[in-house]
Design an enzyme around this catalytic site. Sequence first.
Site, PDB file in Angstrom:
ATOM      1  N   GLU A  22       8.243 -15.398  -9.711  1.00 55.70           N
ATOM      2  CA  GLU A  22       7.654 -14.090  -9.418  1.00 55.70           C
ATOM      3  C   GLU A  22       7.067 -13.417 -10.645  1.00 55.70           C
ATOM      4  O   GLU A  22       6.002 -12.832 -10.577  1.00 55.70           O
ATOM      5  CB  GLU A  22       8.728 -13.140  -8.841  1.00 55.70           C
ATOM      6  N   TRP A  38      -2.634  -2.883  -1.695  1.00 52.04           N
ATOM      7  CA  TRP A  38      -2.296  -4.304  -1.771  1.00 52.04           C
ATOM      8  C   TRP A  38      -3.180  -4.944  -0.718  1.00 52.04           C
ATOM      9  O   TRP A  38      -2.966  -4.770   0.478  1.00 52.04           O
ATOM     10  CB  TRP A  38      -0.821  -4.517  -1.445  1.00 52.04           C
ATOM     11  N   CYS A  86       0.851  -1.188   0.000  1.00 54.18           N
ATOM     12  CA  CYS A  86       0.000   0.000   0.000  1.00 54.18           C
ATOM     13  C   CYS A  86       0.894   1.247   0.000  1.00 54.18           C
ATOM     14  O   CYS A  86       1.879   1.315   0.727  1.00 54.18           O
ATOM     15  CB  CYS A  86      -0.938   0.099   1.181  1.00 54.18           C
ATOM     16  N   ASN A 132      -2.050   2.181   5.490  1.00 54.61           N
ATOM     17  CA  ASN A 132      -1.146   1.109   5.068  1.00 54.61           C
ATOM     18  C   ASN A 132      -0.841   0.301   6.314  1.00 54.61           C
ATOM     19  O   ASN A 132      -0.386   0.862   7.309  1.00 54.61           O
ATOM     20  CB  ASN A 132       0.135   1.746   4.488  1.00 54.61           C
ATOM     21  N   GLY A 133      -1.097  -1.014   6.276  1.00 55.78           N
ATOM     22  CA  GLY A 133      -0.829  -1.840   7.444  1.00 55.78           C
ATOM     23  C   GLY A 133      -2.025  -2.716   7.765  1.00 55.78           C
ATOM     24  O   GLY A 133      -2.909  -2.900   6.926  1.00 55.78           O
ATOM     25  N   HIS A 144      16.869 -37.004  -4.083  1.00 52.50           N
ATOM     26  CA  HIS A 144      15.988 -37.440  -2.997  1.00 52.50           C
ATOM     27  C   HIS A 144      14.556 -36.971  -3.207  1.00 52.50           C
ATOM     28  O   HIS A 144      13.826 -36.762  -2.247  1.00 52.50           O
ATOM     29  CB  HIS A 144      16.519 -36.940  -1.654  1.00 52.50           C
ATOM     30  N   LYS A 200       6.403  -4.768  -3.552  1.00 50.25           N
ATOM     31  CA  LYS A 200       7.836  -4.573  -3.348  1.00 50.25           C
ATOM     32  C   LYS A 200       8.190  -4.520  -1.864  1.00 50.25           C
ATOM     33  O   LYS A 200       9.242  -4.984  -1.448  1.00 50.25           O
ATOM     34  CB  LYS A 200       8.230  -3.256  -4.023  1.00 50.25           C
ATOM     35  N   LYS A 260      13.015 -15.770  -9.060  1.00 45.79           N
ATOM     36  CA  LYS A 260      12.836 -14.723 -10.087  1.00 45.79           C
ATOM     37  C   LYS A 260      11.846 -15.197 -11.146  1.00 45.79           C
ATOM     38  O   LYS A 260      10.959 -14.470 -11.561  1.00 45.79           O
ATOM     39  CB  LYS A 260      14.184 -14.469 -10.749  1.00 45.79           C
ATOM     40  N   GLU A 271      17.533 -18.249  -5.902  1.00 47.77           N
ATOM     41  CA  GLU A 271      17.167 -16.910  -6.359  1.00 47.77           C
ATOM     42  C   GLU A 271      16.717 -16.943  -7.824  1.00 47.77           C
ATOM     43  O   GLU A 271      15.756 -16.265  -8.201  1.00 47.77           O
ATOM     44  CB  GLU A 271      18.363 -15.953  -6.147  1.00 47.77           C
ATOM     45  N   ARG A 312       4.333  -0.590  -4.536  1.00 51.30           N
ATOM     46  CA  ARG A 312       3.958  -1.060  -3.200  1.00 51.30           C
ATOM     47  C   ARG A 312       2.644  -1.826  -3.190  1.00 51.30           C
ATOM     48  O   ARG A 312       2.256  -2.398  -2.163  1.00 51.30           O
ATOM     49  CB  ARG A 312       3.820   0.136  -2.242  1.00 51.30           C
TER      50      ARG A 312
HETATM   51  C1  G6P Z   1       8.884  -8.694  -1.141  1.00 55.02           C
HETATM   52  C2  G6P Z   1       9.538  -8.344  -2.466  1.00 55.02           C
HETATM   53  C3  G6P Z   1      10.831  -9.142  -2.630  1.00 55.02           C
HETATM   54  C4  G6P Z   1      11.753  -8.907  -1.440  1.00 55.02           C
HETATM   55  C5  G6P Z   1      11.052  -9.214  -0.117  1.00 55.02           C
HETATM   56  C6  G6P Z   1      11.876  -8.751   1.061  1.00 55.02           C
HETATM   57  O1  G6P Z   1       8.421  -9.997  -1.173  1.00 55.02           O
HETATM   58  O2  G6P Z   1       8.657  -8.613  -3.534  1.00 55.02           O
HETATM   59  O3  G6P Z   1      11.486  -8.754  -3.814  1.00 55.02           O
HETATM   60  O4  G6P Z   1      12.883  -9.708  -1.571  1.00 55.02           O
HETATM   61  O5  G6P Z   1       9.803  -8.516  -0.046  1.00 55.02           O
HETATM   62  O6  G6P Z   1      12.004  -7.354   0.990  1.00 55.02           O
HETATM   63  P1  G6P Z   1      13.145  -6.507   1.659  1.00 55.02           P
HETATM   64  O7  G6P Z   1      12.805  -5.089   1.309  1.00 55.02           O
HETATM   65  O8  G6P Z   1      13.059  -6.762   3.129  1.00 55.02           O
HETATM   66  O9  G6P Z   1      14.430  -6.943   1.091  1.00 55.02           O
END
Ligand code: G6P
Length: 614
Positions: free
Chosen positions: A494, A75, A2, A101-102, A510, A609, A491, A487, A27
């Site tokens: 996502e 969000w 948000c 927001n929250g 396994h 984000k 990616k 990672e 956000r």
């Molecule tokens: C969200 C984002 C990710 C990020 C994660 C942790 O899920 O989409 O890209 O890695 O939060 O965020 P931070 O700001 O704590 O690294």
Amino acid sequence: MCGIVGYVGDNNVYDILIKGLHRLEYRGYDSAGIALANPSGKINIYKSQGKVSNLEDFCKDKNLEAKSGIAHTRWATHGEPSDNNAHPHFSEDGNLALVHNGTIENYQVIKDALIEQGCTFQSETDTEVLVQLIEYIKIKNNCNLLDAVREALKQVVGAYAIAVIEKDNPDRIIAARNSSPLAVGIGDNETFLASDATPFIEYTKDAVYLKDGEIAIIEKGEPLKIVTLENKESKVDITTLEMSISQLEKGGYDHFMLKEIFEQPTTLRDCIRGRVINNGCNIMLSGVMDSKEKFLNAKRIVIVACGTSWHAALLGKYLIQDNCKIPVEVEYASEFRYSNPILDERDIVIAISQSGETADTLAAVKIAKDMGAYVYGISNVVGSSIPRETHSGTYIHVGPEIGVASTKAFTGQVMVLTLLSLSIAQIKKTMPYEKICELGKAIIKIPSIVQRVLKLNDKIEKLSMKYTYAKNFLYLGRGYSYPVALEGALKLKEISYIHAEGYPAAEMKHGPIALIDAEMPSVIIAPMDHVYEKIVSNVQQVKARGGSIIAIVNEGDEIISKMADHVLEVPEMPECLTPIITSIPLQLLSYYIAINKGKDVDMPRNLAKSVTVE
Ligand code: G6P
């Protein structure tokens, strides 16, 4: 999670708020809304499901006249994304409008009590409960808005950043925070409010970051005033922002994600600057120097993080254990906070967070501090909550990351963890001077090596076509390449919504091996390191089951290259420096697969984000 924007001044507020919402869209983007305090004494609220551009279309024929207002991009937490659940929310008599927001954890109890008093609700949100509660207190206590907000927030359990406007006072915003970020921008006869500084950076460089439990009174023609929930006046601490507007634009790229991938030679250079000196033979992080005794005496390091930052944390474990001989544990912050952690003053907790605002990581920081541990933060956003809450730390300095899927922040975090490990190794003397020099010299070359790796772009774009419609992917690596595999898989998931699993290559036999067939590609990360020979046999196991292989190997590789269907070659590096290099082709592969599928890579569905809720 948000985004909030607010403005009080002499300019047309609609344009400022909409532009601000676009900047904060990373956000959350399932719905958006705007409340304009019309000088005639009316608040006009316009809301729309979907992105901010939908809201703009909706507003085209509306009365947009106003010089102050608040806006929100959502969000969803309570209630599905819909016009009704979008913010701002009105109080019952339409006197107040609020964005939030929250999450308000005790909203149901408050809602039931308000219903008993005759209140009716238009949405399923916890936010509407808060605005109704403020109005209820205001009427019942016959008090002003500030006192009603203070009183209401004392009854609320949860995380919030809020902004409220009042019909009878169109030139004033009351804003408050607890665990969710809020910044105030101070301009010439105008004041801005936002979840971060990006909506107002083009108007002013003077920002004030609210602290937990603070309430800002933003009023036209008046200096900013900040009070606590107990109505004690707080100091207005102005920070000068260093961000520039060009960092917030796409700069000719189709997407922020692609721009951020291609920025990495520069961001890594910025990250290293001033920290690797004396021709590579001296690696100094000021945060480590400030905490020298703590690092010298640490019996254990615990790293907490979420998402991509957690993958960087795993690499931190390899780096610190190898280079500093200190035992390291890595925890998801969300698990750590509820796991009754055992910590004392000889433990160091490192919290990694790009945004510096992730609710679980912030909570883990507070727990670690309360238990007496020394807490070190690694973050990107200057002035965000985690750097403020930690004892010391290091910024990764990669500039604003807008694409929701993290790319340049990941490599920046890994770079800082590398520098941190070498900086500690230097003071603890756990590595020979010559070895530090060798690694320091190699680190200086990383930006230009990344530039070379980015030349794989066209090859990867072509390769991506072959795999656009794969339903599942396996990513395999060992040692330093295992977190890179995790990672890479994250990616792809996502942004392309393809199911992908990252696995330690040897563990594959396994379980995941049962999934391998001609339809399931495996991406194998296999630079020339001490486990190279081992991974060769894992590649053979995949081949034997008819699986196709995309291999990331070093230039000149002769064994795995012959076995793989597709080979992406990267320059050879000392083992502990390979993750930054090998993760670049994986970022590009995910990007192009998602683009081929027509997905919105910068704003993938359901993601945000900055996750400022539990
Ligand atoms: C969200 C984002 C990710 C990020 C994660 C942790 O899920 O989409 O890209 O890695 O939060 O965020 P931070 O700001 O704590 O690294």
